[in-house]
Enzyme design. Sequence first.
Site, short mmCIF file in Angstrom:
data_model
loop_
_atom_site.label_atom_id
_atom_site.label_comp_id
_atom_site.label_asym_id
_atom_site.label_seq_id
_atom_site.Cartn_x
_atom_site.Cartn_y
_atom_site.Cartn_z
CG ASP A 99 -2.06 0.93 1.21
OD1 ASP A 99 -2.10 1.80 0.32
OD2 ASP A 99 -2.91 0.85 2.11
CG PHE A 148 -9.88 -1.03 3.39
CD1 PHE A 148 -8.69 -0.57 3.93
CD2 PHE A 148 -10.47 -2.15 3.94
CE1 PHE A 148 -8.09 -1.22 5.01
CE2 PHE A 148 -9.89 -2.81 5.02
CZ PHE A 148 -8.70 -2.34 5.55
NE ARG A 161 -6.41 -11.76 9.49
CZ ARG A 161 -5.52 -10.82 9.18
NH1 ARG A 161 -5.05 -10.74 7.96
NH2 ARG A 161 -5.13 -9.95 10.08
#
Length: 172
Positions: A99, A148, A161
């Site tokens: 990122d 995101f 996850r």
Amino acid sequence: MLGHVVVSRDEIEAMVERLAGEISADIDGRPAVFIGVLKGCVYFFTDLTRRIDRPLEMDFIQVSSYGASTTSSGSVVLVKDITVDVRDRDVYLVEDIVDTGTTLTDVIRLIEARHPRSIQVVALLSKPSRRQVEVEVAFLGTEIEDLFVVGYGLDYGERYRNVPDIRVLETP
């Protein structure tokens, strides 16, 4: 809360297969150590290393900079250090997403202090529009927009996850 699919599981599988082939060719008989950056890399790391057809060692490092936020705090805390000896060895540092580059730069510095022969970054995803510190990614799955995302190891507050593809997280 979960939005549209950014990278499907079929696309993930194809990227992992391609990257494993590229890395297997790169290793070329040298002693390789794969270090996964926890926790986000766990699915990618596992799928990738199972497809590498060369001898390798594995270890993990864990740092924290997000907490339960969608933006990095900019402050990196070492949670779990590596235990494998990387001196004079080729290190493949496996990351879920690059990122801003600040966390990964700190991790690279920690590993460089152990005097590896080389460090190459392997990343499933990259957001170049967010980069604050340039990081060379030797092996990359794909670039994505400044969204995101969660799934396939990526989380928001330790959730999502286990989502099998990579999806946008709608504003919580």
